[in-house]
Design an enzyme around this catalytic site. Sequence first.
Site, PDB file in Angstrom:
ATOM      1  N   LYS A 158      92.242   3.304  14.501  1.00  0.00           N
ATOM      2  CA  LYS A 158      91.548   4.143  15.222  1.00  0.00           C
ATOM      3  C   LYS A 158      90.016   3.819  15.178  1.00  0.00           C
ATOM      4  O   LYS A 158      88.919   4.192  14.322  1.00  0.00           O
ATOM      5  CB  LYS A 158      91.626   5.481  14.541  1.00  0.00           C
ATOM      6  N   GLY A 210      82.821   6.253   7.173  1.00  0.00           N
ATOM      7  CA  GLY A 210      82.164   7.332   7.577  1.00  0.00           C
ATOM      8  C   GLY A 210      81.398   8.231   6.756  1.00  0.00           C
ATOM      9  O   GLY A 210      81.097   8.047   5.449  1.00  0.00           O
ATOM     10  N   SER A 211      81.303   9.659   7.141  1.00  0.00           N
ATOM     11  CA  SER A 211      80.577  10.466   6.183  1.00  0.00           C
ATOM     12  C   SER A 211      81.227  11.021   4.949  1.00  0.00           C
ATOM     13  O   SER A 211      82.379  10.996   4.932  1.00  0.00           O
ATOM     14  CB  SER A 211      80.223  11.684   7.305  1.00  0.00           C
ATOM     15  N   GLY A 215      85.161  12.203   4.759  1.00  0.00           N
ATOM     16  CA  GLY A 215      85.797  11.345   3.635  1.00  0.00           C
ATOM     17  C   GLY A 215      86.522  12.468   2.646  1.00  0.00           C
ATOM     18  O   GLY A 215      87.765  11.916   2.311  1.00  0.00           O
ATOM     19  N   GLU A 234      84.901   4.658   2.358  1.00  0.00           N
ATOM     20  CA  GLU A 234      83.308   4.006   2.420  1.00  0.00           C
ATOM     21  C   GLU A 234      82.470   4.887   3.304  1.00  0.00           C
ATOM     22  O   GLU A 234      82.476   5.151   4.270  1.00  0.00           O
ATOM     23  CB  GLU A 234      83.284   2.536   3.213  1.00  0.00           C
ATOM     24  N   GLU A 386      70.188  11.560   4.396  1.00  0.00           N
ATOM     25  CA  GLU A 386      70.505  10.283   5.466  1.00  0.00           C
ATOM     26  C   GLU A 386      69.874  10.640   6.633  1.00  0.00           C
ATOM     27  O   GLU A 386      69.559  11.587   7.061  1.00  0.00           O
ATOM     28  CB  GLU A 386      72.063  10.007   5.712  1.00  0.00           C
TER      29      GLU A 386
END
Length: 491
Positions: A158, A210-211, A215, A234, A386
């Site tokens: 995806k 991703g975030s 996650g 990750e 972030e």
Amino acid sequence: MSVQTTISPHNQQPLVSRTYPGETDLDVIIREAHAAQKSWSKVPVKERIAIGRRFMEEFKKMSDEIPLELSLQMGRPVSQGPGEIRGFLERADYMLSIAEPQLADVSLQDTDKPGFRRYIKRVPLGVVFVIAPWNFPYLVSINSVLPAIISGNAVLLKPSPQTPLTAERFTLALTKAGVPEDVIQVVHLSPQLSTYVVQHPLVDFVSFTGSVPGGRSVAESAATANGFTGVALELGGKDPAYVRPDADLEYSTAELVDGAFFNSGQSCCAIEVRSSSVQVLIVFDMNAMQRIYVHEAVYDKFISRFVDLAKKYKLGDPTSKETNLGPVVSLASAERIRKQVADAIQAGAKPLVPEYLYPIAQAGTTYVAPQVLVDVNHNMDVMMEETFGPVVGIQKVASDEEAIKLMNDSPYGLTASVWTNAEKNPESEQAFLHIADELETGTVFLNRCDYLDPALAWTGVKNSGRGVSLSKFGYDQLTRAKSVHMKIKTT
């Protein structure tokens, strides 16, 4: 049926659209992958590796078309696209080179008792669902997709809606090389459909980049699935750098400026980690370093050099070969970055790059000017949250111990870098090793922050995730141990 449309960041024009499948269609896709995996797993490992080598050659044939296509999808300057291609091929080559010994049976013959034989097999998991990010879509996808297929798994890939064409190219190269079509399939999905796949009883493992919120959603969905689906995550971070008093300033400054601003600060291992999701499971990013701690003995010189180099960046149309700083990925991302900078300035931070140098960077556009902030502290979001843009905060420290404390003062831990003259000074190397031991992070760099070595495990601690990709441990994540215990003599 719902349609996703990719908007080019630099001109805000629609680029390409893809239609989502319905749940019934998706169920068919998963069942086809499940059936195909049973046959694929019986193909000898050497043959699968040979197909992997042919895949690399097929991908190379596309390399001239990829940089511009990437720029149109996610905004990175076209001049920087070849770097991702080189890294992609390097990781593929390494993971193929170690595949045979890593997937071989583990013999226990040396410790077997008379009349017994024992060994451990590495068997594929089954169907692996890979959810890839947009900022380095080829580099990140290769970490999981190729080792999963070489291990004998089937893969549902995806891509981010921002970079749908990358997964399609990846899959085309694999099928041309000889991977059966049902073993590698691209799935363009909504958040709800992504959750459907995670929880499907025939999906055995999910690799998510991703975030942190994304996650967490994946992990929670997997925990409620039949069979407790395995998950590798990750996630986000805020990766720090520390410049010691004996660092080579000319070298260190140039490397750190590039680390902060490459890919408009939306980089994988530079100096911060940003992972955002506009909606859970839709937009996935990686990390870029954007907080730097500099010893007070060299702080002023470092700042002067850093700002001079930052001012030389050319912000503009990413499809132009003259541009080395492109737009950020979306209008929402641009506004969030600008707000974080404005909030820091209001709280006392000092901006050192004049805005008039970048007239294109206006509100309402995706163009964000590079910015260097000093007089920052850990009460500011720019040092703790972030950013994922071309903004860096630089803070003065008085000692290694203060730097360690501040570098660890984060809920994240993906990478960190230390800059010191270890080549000429053994004491500096020992200082680095001490700092490396103390840092709460998955990877520690000395005198670099721009390279992910495929021979090293890529992993994070704290909220930066769990699981391992790349290195020999990457195959462990995509296979399971199956023990065989034979009693040969029964009398």
